[in-house]
Scaffold this motif. Structure first.
Motif, short mmCIF file in Angstrom:
data_model
loop_
_atom_site.label_atom_id
_atom_site.label_comp_id
_atom_site.label_asym_id
_atom_site.label_seq_id
_atom_site.Cartn_x
_atom_site.Cartn_y
_atom_site.Cartn_z
N ASP A 169 0.87 -1.13 -0.13
CA ASP A 169 -0.01 -0.14 0.00
C ASP A 169 0.93 1.01 -0.14
OD1 ASP A 169 -2.02 -1.95 0.16
OD2 ASP A 169 -2.59 -1.14 2.22
N ILE A 170 0.43 2.26 -0.64
CA ILE A 170 1.37 3.36 -0.97
C ILE A 170 0.32 4.56 -0.94
CG2 ILE A 170 3.18 2.56 -2.34
CD1 ILE A 170 2.08 3.66 -4.70
N MET A 171 1.00 5.80 -0.54
CA MET A 171 0.20 7.11 -0.55
C MET A 171 0.65 7.86 -1.99
SD MET A 171 -1.49 7.09 2.06
CE MET A 171 -2.13 8.85 2.29
N VAL A 172 -0.03 7.97 -2.68
CA VAL A 172 0.16 8.79 -4.12
C VAL A 172 -0.47 10.03 -3.76
CG1 VAL A 172 -0.14 8.89 -6.66
CG2 VAL A 172 -0.10 6.47 -5.41
N GLU A 173 0.39 11.18 -3.75
CA GLU A 173 0.03 12.67 -3.78
C GLU A 173 -0.99 12.89 -2.39
OE1 GLU A 173 0.85 15.54 -5.30
OE2 GLU A 173 2.33 14.19 -6.83
N GLY A 174 -0.54 11.92 -1.52
CA GLY A 174 -1.24 12.04 -0.14
C GLY A 174 -2.46 11.07 -0.19
N LYS A 175 -2.88 10.46 -1.22
CA LYS A 175 -4.16 9.57 -1.22
C LYS A 175 -3.72 8.06 -1.44
CE LYS A 175 -7.07 12.83 -3.60
NZ LYS A 175 -7.88 13.41 -4.74
#
Length: 177
Positions: A87-93
């Motif tokens: 799981d990652i955060m892309v541009e805070g999402k």
């Protein structure tokens, strides 16, 4: 006389076999948009972007070959894929671990980057980008900037801060944590 015809026939067959082998042994012409992959780590996540890399070839890319304000497959040929093993955060999402098709909606001032759960499709149809918006998992907005150099071929770069799409004189950075 019969021996002469047999020898001629054998020589003809041998010649044809030699020519066929010669033609098949030649290197195939390289694809106009070869398949490429970018892989790297962002934090503990391993990211992979699989794409076909078109070239500028003297064309105007942004706003012409790739129209503004329309979804684009973010490469050539098949839809570009984005894979993350964590799981990652892309541009805070939040984006869950998995495999996604990656699309973009470019404009002069900002871009939308779209992660879509439908994968394996050809990148475009006559109507445009080939994805079902109902399968969109995440859309983020990013700002394009002038690249440090000219990129003849579309390139993806993965680094500790995320990834960038680089083509012509433009860089589209996407922050990931």
């Amino acid at each position: 006389m019969k021996t002469l015809k047999t020898n001629s026939l054998l020589l003809t067959v041998l010649f044809l076999l030699t020519m066929t082998a010669s033609v098949l042994a030649q290197d195939a012409k390289p694809k106009a948009s070869p398949a490429m992959a970018a892989t790297g780590k962002v934090g503990k996540a391993t990211l992979t972007i699989n794409y076909s890399s078109p070239s500028v070839k003297g064309r105007t890319i942004w706003g012409e070959l790739v129209p503004y304000n329309k979804a684009w497959r973010a490469g050539a040929n098949e839809a570009t894929t984005f894979i993350t093993d964590k799981d990652i955060m892309v541009e805070g999402k939040m984006l869950k671990a998995g495999k996604y098709s990656l699309f973009a909606v470019p404009s002069e001032k900002e871009w939308q980057i779209i992660f879509n759960s439908q994968t394996g499709q050809w990148g475009t149809t006559r109507q445009g980008a080939n994805f079902d918006p109902a399968n969109t998992v995440l859309t983020v907005t990013v700002m394009p900037k002038k690249s440090a150099k000219m990129y003849e071929s579309l390139t993806y770069d993965i680094n500790a801060k995320g990834f960038s799409l680089l083509w012509e004189n433009l860089e589209i950075p996407v922050a990931i944590k």
